[in-house]
Motif scaffolding. Structure first.
Motif, PDB file in Angstrom:
ATOM      1  N   ILE A   1       4.278  50.202  22.649  1.00  9.81           N
ATOM      2  CA  ILE A   1       3.607  49.119  21.917  1.00  9.81           C
ATOM      3  C   ILE A   1       3.689  47.841  22.741  1.00  9.81           C
ATOM      4  O   ILE A   1       4.724  47.533  23.346  1.00  9.81           O
TER       5      ILE A   1
ATOM      6  N   SER B   1       3.216  56.580  12.757  1.00 12.75           N
ATOM      7  CA  SER B   1       4.369  56.217  11.932  1.00 12.75           C
ATOM      8  C   SER B   1       4.804  54.785  12.233  1.00 12.75           C
ATOM      9  O   SER B   1       4.589  54.275  13.334  1.00 12.75           O
TER      10      SER B   1
ATOM     11  N   ARG C   1       1.860  50.434  14.444  1.00 14.41           N
ATOM     12  CA  ARG C   1       2.179  51.849  14.334  1.00 14.41           C
ATOM     13  C   ARG C   1       2.409  52.440  15.716  1.00 14.41           C
ATOM     14  O   ARG C   1       1.828  52.001  16.706  1.00 14.41           O
ATOM     15  N   LYS C   2       3.262  53.476  15.747  1.00 15.90           N
ATOM     16  CA  LYS C   2       3.543  54.174  16.998  1.00 15.90           C
ATOM     17  C   LYS C   2       2.406  55.133  17.331  1.00 15.90           C
ATOM     18  O   LYS C   2       1.408  55.218  16.632  1.00 15.90           O
ATOM     19  N   TRP C   3       2.603  55.875  18.379  1.00 16.82           N
ATOM     20  CA  TRP C   3       1.547  56.766  18.845  1.00 16.82           C
ATOM     21  C   TRP C   3       1.165  57.827  17.806  1.00 16.82           C
ATOM     22  O   TRP C   3       0.016  58.285  17.760  1.00 16.82           O
TER      23      TRP C   3
ATOM     24  N   LEU D   1       9.780  46.931  22.499  1.00 19.35           N
ATOM     25  CA  LEU D   1       8.488  47.434  22.034  1.00 19.35           C
ATOM     26  C   LEU D   1       7.885  48.425  23.027  1.00 19.35           C
ATOM     27  O   LEU D   1       7.221  49.396  22.627  1.00 19.35           O
TER      28      LEU D   1
ATOM     29  N   THR E   1       9.394  50.602  24.730  1.00 19.86           N
ATOM     30  CA  THR E   1       9.991  51.933  24.580  1.00 19.86           C
ATOM     31  C   THR E   1       9.252  52.780  23.558  1.00 19.86           C
ATOM     32  O   THR E   1       9.390  54.007  23.544  1.00 19.86           O
ATOM     33  N   GLN E   2       8.458  52.120  22.690  1.00 23.21           N
ATOM     34  CA  GLN E   2       7.671  52.847  21.686  1.00 23.21           C
ATOM     35  C   GLN E   2       6.189  52.868  22.047  1.00 23.21           C
ATOM     36  O   GLN E   2       5.365  53.258  21.218  1.00 23.21           O
TER      37      GLN E   2
ATOM     38  N   LEU F   1       7.503  51.524  12.834  1.00 21.38           N
ATOM     39  CA  LEU F   1       8.701  51.383  13.664  1.00 21.38           C
ATOM     40  C   LEU F   1       9.945  51.755  12.858  1.00 21.38           C
ATOM     41  O   LEU F   1      10.017  51.493  11.650  1.00 21.38           O
TER      42      LEU F   1
ATOM     43  N   LEU G   1      15.285  49.550  14.646  1.00 12.87           N
ATOM     44  CA  LEU G   1      14.611  48.831  15.727  1.00 12.87           C
ATOM     45  C   LEU G   1      13.933  47.575  15.200  1.00 12.87           C
ATOM     46  O   LEU G   1      13.963  46.522  15.846  1.00 12.87           O
ATOM     47  N   THR G   2      13.322  47.679  14.015  1.00 10.63           N
ATOM     48  CA  THR G   2      12.672  46.507  13.431  1.00 10.63           C
ATOM     49  C   THR G   2      13.676  45.398  13.149  1.00 10.63           C
ATOM     50  O   THR G   2      13.422  44.219  13.418  1.00 10.63           O
TER      51      THR G   2
END
Length: 372
Positions: free
Chosen positions: A171, A192, A187-189, A166, A168-169, A194, A198-199
């Protein structure tokens, strides 16, 4: 007799005393019949009676004993069953020459063990450290908490892996029962969701984590069922430790089964040495300093004792040991407090030993009601 163990073959050395060239033989690993035959052949070679006294030794290792306790003690018990006085010795305690780079072969090690075995039985008991082997029942009772130690490490690895993926994103989420739902909402930065790959990986890690936690619950339930056997001496010791506030089952059980139930301590120094919390002084001429603790004992018990010492300060603030720590280390830096907690851990183990041996409760310690 000395035995140099190997996974494929065992090297045997026989002698009757100093000045006698060792008789060397090889047998297949775990070939007890061949071992007995070689012992009988050595008796005939040295013109000894069939019922003569036989002394043997071998280094602690996978076949007979492991410093990490991953092996069994079957070879030692087999030798005792055949009327052979056997010693399991700690390989790290054997003396070596430091003058130059030393050669290392099985023959050299075998001859060294034979010489040291003769010295040991001649009265030089400090020539090496002898491993004390528990009986079958005591060894079996140690399997339960050791079975819990393994999934504990696995659980930490799964949690750290989930948090790392997480991170790495960008989060940060708590790893709890709501994690699968939160993965669909987070949500990512850039707003969007994940990525699906990755999920899926995070969900697989979460499923493995759930499986490990379920195994830990089963093991803890087995421990609680074992505590309902009050007639067994080791269980009685564990229940006595749990009477002290801040000691729960995951602390009392390993301390009892690993440390107090089957070992006979003569003094407090032996307790500190067993867990590697004994001091190492360095004195030469006018130079005198302390090199810290030895760290040569049971590493798991040592970490457990330090963890328990921190918990003791929280749950037993009115005890004499907590007052001693606060007075001497409480106002110091973070480094000083860490040094002090090691000293407190050693004092706590000694206080628990006296409590189990004499019934003397640590001064100022609070008691609680046991719920199993």
């Amino acid at each position: 007799m000395a035995i140099e163990l190997d996974n494929n073959r065992w090297k045997l050395g026989f002698t009757v005393g100093f000045g006698q060239r060792p008789r060397e033989r090889n047998v297949a690993a775990r070939d007890t019949t061949g071992l007995e035959q070689e012992i009988q052949s050595a008796k005939r070679r040295f013109n000894l009676p069939e019922n003569c006294r036989v002394l043997s030794c071998y280094e602690a290792g996978r076949e007979g004993f492991s410093r990490k306790d991953i092996g069994t003690m079957w070879l030692h018990r087999f030798l005792l069953h055949t009327q052979i006085e056997n010693l399991v010795v700690d390989a790290a305690s054997m003396e070596i020459r430091r003058k130059r780079r030393r050669p290392k072969t099985d023959r050299i090690d075998l001859e060294k063990m034979l010489r040291m075995l003769i010295r040991y039985h001649a009265g030089d008991e400090k020539v090496w450290s002898v491993v004390r082997v528990p009986d079958v029942e005591a060894e079996d009772r140690r399997q339960l908490h050791r079975d819990r130690w393994a999934p504990t490490g696995e659980r930490n690895r799964h949690i750290n892996r989930i948090k790392g993926l997480l991170a790495t994103q960008g989060i940060s989420l708590s790893v709890n029962r709501d994690l699968p739902k939160e993965l669909n909402l987070v949500r990512k930065w850039d707003g969007s969701p994940l990525p699906p790959g990755l999920t899926a990986r995070l969900l697989q890690e979460y499923e493995r984590l759930q499986l490990v936690e379920q195994q830990m619950k089963v093991i803890e339930q087995e421990q609680r069922l074992a505590l309902r056997q009050p007639d067994h001496p080791s269980v009685t010791m564990a229940r006595a430790l749990m009477r002290l506030k801040s000691i729960h089952i995951n602390t009392a059980w390993p301390l009892t089964m690993e440390l107090f139930s089957w070992r006979q301590f003569q003094n407090s120094r032996e307790i500190g040495a067993l867990v590697g919390l004994d001091p190492v002084p360095h004195q030469s001429g006018e130079t005198s300093r302390d090199k810290g603790m030895s760290k040569c004992g049971n590493a798991r018990l040592r970490s457990l004792a330090v963890e328990f010492a921190w918990q003791w300060l929280i749950d037993q603030p009115d005890s004499e040991l907590s007052h001693w720590y606060e007075k001497r280390f409480g106002k110091g830096s973070r480094r000083v407090r860490k040094i002090g907690i090691v000293a407190l851990a050693r004092k706590l183990l000694i206080a628990l030993w006296r409590y189990l041996e004499t019934g003397e409760i640590p001064k100022g310690a609070a008691l609680k009601t046991i719920t199993v």
